[in-house]
Design an enzyme around this catalytic site. Structure first.
Site, short mmCIF file in Angstrom:
data_model
loop_
_atom_site.label_atom_id
_atom_site.label_comp_id
_atom_site.label_asym_id
_atom_site.label_seq_id
_atom_site.Cartn_x
_atom_site.Cartn_y
_atom_site.Cartn_z
N ILE A 157 17.28 14.68 -24.11
CA ILE A 157 18.01 15.58 -25.01
C ILE A 157 18.40 14.87 -26.30
O ILE A 157 18.07 15.31 -27.39
CB ILE A 157 19.26 16.17 -24.33
CG1 ILE A 157 18.86 17.04 -23.13
CG2 ILE A 157 20.07 17.00 -25.33
CD1 ILE A 157 20.02 17.52 -22.28
N SER A 186 20.18 10.94 -28.16
CA SER A 186 20.68 9.59 -27.95
C SER A 186 21.75 9.29 -28.99
O SER A 186 21.86 9.96 -30.01
CB SER A 186 19.55 8.57 -28.06
OG SER A 186 19.15 8.45 -29.40
N GLY A 187 22.55 8.33 -28.69
CA GLY A 187 23.63 7.95 -29.61
C GLY A 187 23.98 6.50 -29.40
O GLY A 187 23.25 5.77 -28.72
N TYR A 222 26.21 5.35 -27.59
CA TYR A 222 26.58 5.10 -26.20
C TYR A 222 25.38 4.95 -25.27
O TYR A 222 25.45 4.29 -24.25
CB TYR A 222 27.43 6.28 -25.71
CG TYR A 222 26.75 7.60 -25.99
CD1 TYR A 222 25.78 8.09 -25.11
CD2 TYR A 222 27.00 8.31 -27.16
CE1 TYR A 222 25.10 9.25 -25.39
CE2 TYR A 222 26.32 9.47 -27.44
CZ TYR A 222 25.38 9.94 -26.55
OH TYR A 222 24.70 11.09 -26.83
N ARG A 258 21.80 7.47 -23.81
CA ARG A 258 20.93 8.63 -23.92
C ARG A 258 21.38 9.75 -22.99
O ARG A 258 21.99 9.49 -21.95
CB ARG A 258 19.51 8.25 -23.52
CG ARG A 258 18.83 7.30 -24.47
CD ARG A 258 17.62 6.69 -23.82
NE ARG A 258 16.86 5.92 -24.80
CZ ARG A 258 15.96 6.47 -25.61
NH1 ARG A 258 15.69 7.75 -25.52
NH2 ARG A 258 15.32 5.72 -26.50
N LYS A 283 24.17 11.67 -18.72
CA LYS A 283 24.43 10.73 -19.80
C LYS A 283 24.27 9.33 -19.23
O LYS A 283 24.99 8.95 -18.31
CB LYS A 283 25.86 10.96 -20.29
CG LYS A 283 26.25 10.24 -21.54
CD LYS A 283 27.55 10.84 -22.08
CE LYS A 283 28.05 10.13 -23.30
NZ LYS A 283 29.25 10.78 -23.86
N ASP A 302 37.43 13.56 -31.37
CA ASP A 302 36.09 13.68 -31.94
C ASP A 302 35.56 15.11 -31.85
O ASP A 302 34.42 15.33 -31.46
CB ASP A 302 35.12 12.69 -31.28
CG ASP A 302 33.87 12.44 -32.13
OD1 ASP A 302 33.89 12.81 -33.33
OD2 ASP A 302 32.88 11.92 -31.60
#
Lengths: 420, 285
Positions: free
Chosen positions: A22, A24-25, A27, A29, A61, A163
């Site tokens: 989906i 990634s960031g 933190y 995936r 996650k 956030d």
């Protein structure tokens, strides 16, 4: 560890089939998954504890181990992951994304959530495609109502989200709003350290409250309500209301004054004034405020929120799309959320009691918990890539999780051992 | 959760009745019968006192707060309800519990600093790589099922101190009694406010007897000599409790547990605990 009597009980691959990737960031995936199908005995259906319905799909996650490539090492779990694990385990509300389980396996953390087909950013994108159509007033009202209900629950439990933005607010295919990504969220009941000292930078720049922009050391749940105001505006106009550019931290790790973002807010609202915000002068960046108008003279002749709202409603051309525009109470709610003084800004509880939620087109009934109720629009499903490396990280501004990589949060310890 | 203890994972998953607790421990013992019979251990409360003493030393070195220390102690208590202590390295568990508790209480410490201080404090630790703490952290979180948010009696203590008209000395004494409660099963048995009330009750009753600046333990052992002098304050407290919905049976039982702890404390030997741990660490597999 001798004897290691603590082997992991569950293996991710024994229970889930990954459907695709989906996003990634910083933190790690996120993957879409379904319950494992071809096991000897069929998997027990996973039920949502509050609604009782079966969870068909999952968003997993996977937290990135610190060093990629090299042989994996246990380096200590990041504070952000710890927060999210602990808070998601503890909290449960229909407007909060549901955590199914956490699997700790071979140096990786997998948080298994219920899957949500959409998020508010997707909805906004869909409506901004040509021919541009406004989000129907009823949908908007339901979204806001559910979002604020979830936020009230968080705040009642002493949690500030820190956030909130459209991409972090999930929408299920049945129109339920689910607040997600608690990686920056934290408890604020008598914190051992001032909130500021933990994370120097919170909230994605466009949604960052003025007290944060002005360097406030002590902030409150009101920062989440400012973000809700920004999201409300974005759902109305389909573009971020205060789309500033983030000033990056310099090499000294000093947090810079976000002049550009303050200017963007000022263009609409005008700059904050002492008469309206009594504690304004005590803000660390108060002296920088004067420089905003030098760089951005537009703040001296602000558009005003009322004008912004009228333009937005007019541009949305509701009559051309067979839907009625939101009534005047929407503007009033927006104004009270985008209030400079955090002490005067509406709380989640007050916002939920706002006349907007009992407006004329609601027939005196509270908004539906299905934001798609009565809607003909079909929103496209979330994009799920089967090739893990295909999707880039996109250009949306992210939120700094911390100044340093998480486990390097080395700082002088507090002075004394004091009581909790 | 933070607002409502009754909805918390602590109330739902980590609070037990006494029979449940002993059943859990019985199962654990059964499961590790050979190890258990091979290594005799001191009273559980003595081991707990030993660990608390050691945790406090480490906490002082690292300038940690009471709350992080309390959380670490809860993690350890819960962990050893699921894992047989003789099969672990208690020093590594202690270092890891503190490391994790500091993150949870938003006062993170660097893993290298944690390891360095722990190794200096405890030569028995026998760990030189931070990855060991990292690995143990996974084990602890798995065992605790990620239920990491803890509710401590300190909050209720702060809130009710005024209601009960406790003086500074009584307040301090009550606080120390709460610190001591982590050496009993009380945090696994009762709601934090029950423990706070017990501590205040004991403080009011014991303080006049312990006026010479003695510890809670000394006061308790001196008996309830202050009972009469505590009259008015005690009356106020009893009245308040009568009108509240506080589980009085729980308060009475907790009071007995604390008094019993202080009696048990008399026989505490640091050396005996240390040696017992060293023995199973060295000879266990």
């Amino acid at each position: 560890m001798q004897g290691t009597p603590y082997a992991p009980q569950r293996h991710i691959n024994d229970h889930y089939d990954i459907v695709g990737f989906i996003s990634s960031g910083t933190y790690g995936r996120v993957y879409k998954a379904v319950s494992k199908r071809n096991t000897a005995q069929p998997a027990q259906p996973v039920k949502h504890p509050l609604s009782g319905r079966t969870i068909e799909a999952f968003a997993i996650k996977k937290f990135k181990p610190d060093k990629e490539g090299a042989e994996l090492q246990y380096t200590g779990i990041s504070q952000s992951a710890i927060r999210e694990m602990a808070l998601c385990t503890e909290l449960s509300h229909q407007a909060l994304i549901h955590l199914v389980e956490i699997i700790l396996e071979s140096k990786c953390i997998f948080m298994v959530f219920e899957y949500a087909e959409h998020d508010l950013l997707q909805l906004i994108h869909h409506h901004s495609l040509l021919p541009r159509t406004p989000i129907p007033a009823v949908t908007l009202r339901s979204c806001m109502y559910q979002l604020l209900s979830g936020l009230l629950y968080l705040h009642q439990n002493w949690v500030i989200h820190r956030d909130l933005k459209p991409a972090n607010i999930m929408v299920t295919s049945s129109g339920a709003i689910k607040i997600g990504d608690l990686g920056l969220a934290r408890l604020f009941y008598k914190p051992l350290q001032a909130l500021f000292s933990g994370d120097k930078v919170v909230v994605t720049i466009w949604y960052r409250a003025p007290e944060l922009l002005l360097g406030s050391r002590h902030y409150t749940p009101a920062i989440d309500l400012w973000a809700v105001g920004c999201i409300f505006a974005e759902l109305l106009s389909l573009r971020p209301i205060f789309k500033g550019e983030e000033a990056k931290q310099d090499s000294k790790k000093a947090v810079p004054f976000q002049r550009n973002q303050m200017g963007k807010i000022g263009e609409v609202l005008g700059l904050p004034k002492r008469q309206e915000w009594p504690l304004l002068q005590s803000m660390p960046e108060y002296s920088s405020l004067a420089s905003v108008s030098l760089h951005n003279p537009a703040v001296n002749r602000p558009l005003t929120l009322e004008k912004w709202y009228r333009n937005t409603v007019q541009n949305n051309n509701y009559s051309g799309h067979n839907s009625s525009p939101p009534d005047e109470s929407a503007l009033d709610l927006l104004r009270k959320l985008l209030e400079y003084d955090p002490l005067k800004r509406l709380t989640a509880e007050q916002a939920l009691k706002h006349p907007y939620f009992l407006g004329p087109d609601s027939n005196g009934k509270p908004p539906s918990w299905n934001c798609f109720e009565g809607l003909e629009t079909k929103y496209p499903a979330r994009k799920v890539s089967t090739e893990a490396h295909e999707i880039g990280t996109g250009s949306l501004p992210g939120t700094k999780r911390s100044v340093l990589p998480d486990d390097s949060l080395l700082r002088p310890p507090p002075k004394k051992m004091r009581d909790g | 959760m933070a607002a409502n203890y009754w909805d918390s994972t602590q109330a739902k998953y980590w609070t037990f009745t006494k029979p449940e607790l002993s059943e859990l421990r019985h199962q654990l013992t059964q499961h590790h019968q050979p190890t258990v019979s091979k290594f005799h251990l001191p009273d559980r409360r003595h081991l707990s006192i030993y660990m608390q003493t050691n945790l406090i030393k480490l906490a002082r070195r690292l300038n940690l707060r009471q709350q992080a220390l309390a959380t670490a102690q809860i993690y350890i208590k819960r962990f050893y309800l699921r894992v047989e202590i003789r099969r672990t390295n208690p020093y590594l568990i202690m270092a890891t519990a503190i490391y994790l508790a500091c993150k949870m209480e938003e006062t993170p410490q660097h893993i290298r600093l944690m390891l360095g201080e722990a190794a200096r404090q405890w030569p028995e630790l026998g760990v030189t790589e931070t990855s060991k703490i990292g690995e143990c952290e996974f084990a602890v979180i798995s065992t605790l099922q990620s239920r990491l948010i803890c509710h401590h009696p300190y909050r209720a203590l702060g809130e009710l101190q005024g209601t009960f008209g406790l003086g500074t000395e009584e307040g301090t004494l009550a606080h120390n009694i709460v610190n001591d409660c982590f050496n009993t099963d009380l945090p696994l048995l009762y709601a934090p406010h029950v423990i706070a009330i017990t501590a205040m009750f004991l403080a009011v009753v014991l303080r006049p007897a312990g006026q010479m600046g003695g510890s809670a333990a000394q006061s308790a052992l001196a008996g309830f000599a202050g009972l009469k002098q505590a009259g008015p304050k005690l009356g106020k407290m009893v009245d308040w409790l009568a009108e509240s919905e506080v589980d009085m049976e729980a308060v009475i039982d907790a009071t007995q547990e604390m008094v019993s702890l202080y009696e048990c404390w008399e026989g505490y030997s640091e050396r005996a605990c240390k040696e017992a741990i060293t023995k199973f660490m060295r000879e266990g597999k």
